[in-house]
Write a protein that holds these residues in place. Structure first.
Motif, PDB file in Angstrom:
ATOM      1  N   THR A 231       0.843  -1.199   0.000  1.00 53.62           N
ATOM      2  CA  THR A 231       0.000   0.000   0.000  1.00 53.62           C
ATOM      3  C   THR A 231       0.879   1.250   0.000  1.00 53.62           C
ATOM      4  O   THR A 231       2.077   1.188   0.241  1.00 53.62           O
ATOM      5  CB  THR A 231      -0.927   0.033   1.219  1.00 53.62           C
ATOM      6  OG1 THR A 231      -0.150   0.290   2.405  1.00 53.62           O
ATOM      7  CG2 THR A 231      -1.663  -1.286   1.395  1.00 53.62           C
ATOM      8  N   GLY A 232       0.251   2.397  -0.281  1.00 58.88           N
ATOM      9  CA  GLY A 232       1.028   3.638  -0.351  1.00 58.88           C
ATOM     10  C   GLY A 232       2.182   3.500  -1.312  1.00 58.88           C
ATOM     11  O   GLY A 232       3.294   3.965  -1.054  1.00 58.88           O
TER      12      GLY A 232
ATOM     13  N   THR B  81       3.320   4.717  -4.078  1.00 62.25           N
ATOM     14  CA  THR B  81       4.129   5.796  -4.660  1.00 62.25           C
ATOM     15  C   THR B  81       4.899   6.576  -3.603  1.00 62.25           C
ATOM     16  O   THR B  81       5.687   7.457  -3.941  1.00 62.25           O
ATOM     17  CB  THR B  81       3.241   6.776  -5.451  1.00 62.25           C
ATOM     18  OG1 THR B  81       2.240   7.314  -4.577  1.00 62.25           O
ATOM     19  CG2 THR B  81       2.576   6.074  -6.624  1.00 62.25           C
TER      20      THR B  81
ATOM     21  N   SER C 219      -2.527   1.798  -5.330  1.00 65.28           N
ATOM     22  CA  SER C 219      -2.374   3.239  -5.469  1.00 65.28           C
ATOM     23  C   SER C 219      -3.587   3.831  -6.164  1.00 65.28           C
ATOM     24  O   SER C 219      -4.152   3.230  -7.078  1.00 65.28           O
ATOM     25  CB  SER C 219      -1.108   3.574  -6.268  1.00 65.28           C
ATOM     26  OG  SER C 219      -1.009   4.969  -6.490  1.00 65.28           O
TER      27      SER C 219
ATOM     28  N   LYS D 244      -3.285   6.694  -7.705  1.00 62.23           N
ATOM     29  CA  LYS D 244      -2.700   7.589  -8.704  1.00 62.23           C
ATOM     30  C   LYS D 244      -2.554   6.865 -10.047  1.00 62.23           C
ATOM     31  O   LYS D 244      -1.566   6.187 -10.302  1.00 62.23           O
ATOM     32  CB  LYS D 244      -1.349   8.101  -8.210  1.00 62.23           C
ATOM     33  CG  LYS D 244      -1.450   8.898  -6.912  1.00 62.23           C
ATOM     34  CD  LYS D 244      -0.083   9.288  -6.376  1.00 62.23           C
ATOM     35  CE  LYS D 244      -0.195  10.038  -5.060  1.00 62.23           C
ATOM     36  NZ  LYS D 244       1.123  10.375  -4.469  1.00 62.23           N
TER      37      LYS D 244
ATOM     38  N   LYS E 112       0.580   7.068 -12.254  1.00 61.79           N
ATOM     39  CA  LYS E 112       1.826   6.456 -11.796  1.00 61.79           C
ATOM     40  C   LYS E 112       1.887   4.951 -12.063  1.00 61.79           C
ATOM     41  O   LYS E 112       2.809   4.289 -11.606  1.00 61.79           O
ATOM     42  CB  LYS E 112       2.018   6.720 -10.303  1.00 61.79           C
ATOM     43  CG  LYS E 112       2.134   8.200  -9.964  1.00 61.79           C
ATOM     44  CD  LYS E 112       3.325   8.848 -10.673  1.00 61.79           C
ATOM     45  CE  LYS E 112       3.399  10.332 -10.397  1.00 61.79           C
ATOM     46  NZ  LYS E 112       4.537  10.970 -11.124  1.00 61.79           N
TER      47      LYS E 112
ATOM     48  N   GLN F 198      -6.283  -0.236  -7.907  1.00 57.53           N
ATOM     49  CA  GLN F 198      -6.861   0.882  -7.189  1.00 57.53           C
ATOM     50  C   GLN F 198      -7.824   0.318  -6.158  1.00 57.53           C
ATOM     51  O   GLN F 198      -8.507  -0.686  -6.430  1.00 57.53           O
ATOM     52  CB  GLN F 198      -7.583   1.825  -8.141  1.00 57.53           C
ATOM     53  CG  GLN F 198      -6.622   2.535  -9.108  1.00 57.53           C
ATOM     54  CD  GLN F 198      -7.336   3.565  -9.952  1.00 57.53           C
ATOM     55  OE1 GLN F 198      -8.226   3.240 -10.721  1.00 57.53           O
ATOM     56  NE2 GLN F 198      -6.946   4.826  -9.786  1.00 57.53           N
TER      57      GLN F 198
END
Length: 330
Positions: A154-155, A157, A180, A182, A185, A199
Motif C-alpha cells: 500500500t502507499g 508511490t 495506489s 494515482k 503512476k 486501485q
C-alpha cells in the motif's frame, strides 16, 4: 565567529518555522559534533511543521529524523574526527535537534558508521523510508515470504512503498501488487517492479466483510486506518501484514476471524528504537540493494522545506526528497 543555518520550528499560540542562524555548538561527554551533508524529508518531518500532530516533544526544535555527515568533534570512544556516519530514529528530529541543520550534536550511541558499499547521498535517499521497508521485508521473510508469494504494497508511490516494491523485486518476488489511487503512476510503479497495480475501489467492497476472497499472502502497509481494516479479510491462510505507517489514521477496526480462522499475523514494524546491533546490518543490506534507477528523486534546500512538507501532507508528493546541506568550513 561563523554562523550556521538550521530549519527551526517554534510554537507560541500557533506553530511557525523559519531559517535560523546559530553558532557552533559544543558536544558533551559521549556526544559527537557533525557537519551534516545530507538529510531527507519524511512524512513525520512534514507533520512536524503542523500544530497538534503529536510529533514534536518540545519547542523550539530542528526537525529531520535522518542525517548523514562527517564527525568534526568526538567525545565518544567509537568515533573519530573525519568518520562518516548516519543516524535515524531514536529522538532525532522529534525530541532532539535533527538533520535539517548544517551542524548537529548527536549522542554517539545513536550513530552508525556509513557502510563502505553506501554513499551518504544514497543513504539519505533510502533514509527512514528505505530502512523501514527493509525491516518490513525482512519480517515477511521470517514468516514464509518466497518467490511465489502474492505481496500487496500500500502507499505504493510513497517512500516506504516504493522501496518495498524495489526490495521485493530484488529478492525475486514475482507477484508484487501495488495499491495506489494515482492512475498516472501505473507505468512508473511497474518499472519499479510491480507486476500489477490496483486501485482500492477496484476490489474493496463498500461494506467490509469479516472474511473475503484470499487474494494476498502478504501485505506491507504504510497507510493504516480504514484501508488496513478493509485489507485484512483478503489475506490468505497463514499470511502476514507488516504494519509500518498511519498516514490514514491510527484506528484499526476488524474482527478476530482472520486471526483465528486463517491464522493471519499482524507484524509491527518500528524503525525508531531498533537496537544498534541490528541497525548496521540493515544499512549494509540497503547498500547491497542499491537505489532503484526508476525512483523519482528530488533535491531541496532548507528554504524550500515548507513546500515539500505541504506536498507530503497533501498526498501529492512522489518518490524521495533529500536535503543538501552546504556547510561552511568550521
Amino acid at each position: 565567529m561563523p554562523t550556521y543555518k538550521r530549519f527551526r520550528v517554534s510554537k507560541d499560540q500557533t506553530v511557525s518555522y523559519q531559517i535560523e542562524n546559530f553558532e557552533k555548538p559544543q558536544p558533551k561527554e559521549n556526544e559527537v559534533l557533525l557537519s551534516i551533508n545530507y538529510s531527507s524529508v519524511n512524512y513525520k518531518d512534514a507533520l512536524a511543521t503542523r500544530d497538534n500532530t503529536g510529533v514534536l516533544r518540545y519547542y523550539p526544535i530542528t526537525p529531520g529524523i535522518d542525517l548523514a555527515g562527517t564527525v568534526l568533534v568526538s567525545n565518544h570512544p567509537d568515533f573519530e574526527v573525519g568518520d562518516t556516519v548516519i543516524a535515524n530514529g531514536f529522538d532525532i528530529g522529534v525530541a532532539h535537534d535533527g538533520g535539517f541543520s548544517q551542524l548537529a550534536v548527536i549522542p554517539g550511541e545513536w550513530l552508525v558508521h556509513l557502510p563502505k558499499n553506501l554513499s551518504e547521498k544514497d543513504a539519505m535517499i533510502f533514509g527512514t523510508a528505505g530502512f523501514t521497508a527493509a525491516l518490513a521485508v525482512d519480517a515477511l521473510k521470517k514468516h514464509g515470504l518466497n518467490s511465489d508469494s502474492r505481496v500487496l504494497v500500500t502507499g505504493a508511490t510513497g517512500g516506504v512503498g516504493s522501496f518495498a516494491i524495489h526490495f521485493l523485486k530484488e529478492l525475486g518476488i514475482k507477484n508484487i501488487i501495488a495499491l495506489s489511487r494515482k492512475e498516472t503512476k501505473i507505468d512508473e510503479l511497474k518499472k519499479l517492479g510491480a507486476s500489477e497495480v490496483l486501485q482500492p475501489q477496484s476490489f474493496l467492497p463498500e461494506k467490509a466483510r469479516p472474511l473475503s476472497k484470499q487474494l494476498f499472502d502478504f501485505v506491507i502497509d504504510s497507510v493504516g486506518g480504514d484501508l488496513l481494516s478493509q485489507l485484512i479479510p483478503f489475506v490468505g491462510y497463514g499470511g502476514s501484514l507488516a504494519l509500518c505507517g498511519n498516514a490514514a489514521g491510527i484506528k484499526l477496526n476488524t474482527t478476530v476471524l482472520p486471526f483465528i480462522l486463517r491464522s493471519v499475523n499482524l507484524l509491527g514494524i518500528d524503525s525508531v528504537n531498533v537496537p544498534l546491533e541490528k541497525r548496521l546490518p540493515v544499512w549494509e543490506e540497503l547498500g547491497s540493494w542499491q537505489v532503484p534507477e526508476t525512483l523519482t528523486i528530488n533535491t531541496t534546500t532548507l528554504e524550500k522545506l515548507p513546500d515539500v512538507a505541504e506536498s507530503l501532507l497533501a498526498g501529492t508528493h512522489v518518490g524521495r526528497t533529500i536535503v543538501e546541506l552546504n556547510t561552511p568550513s568550521v
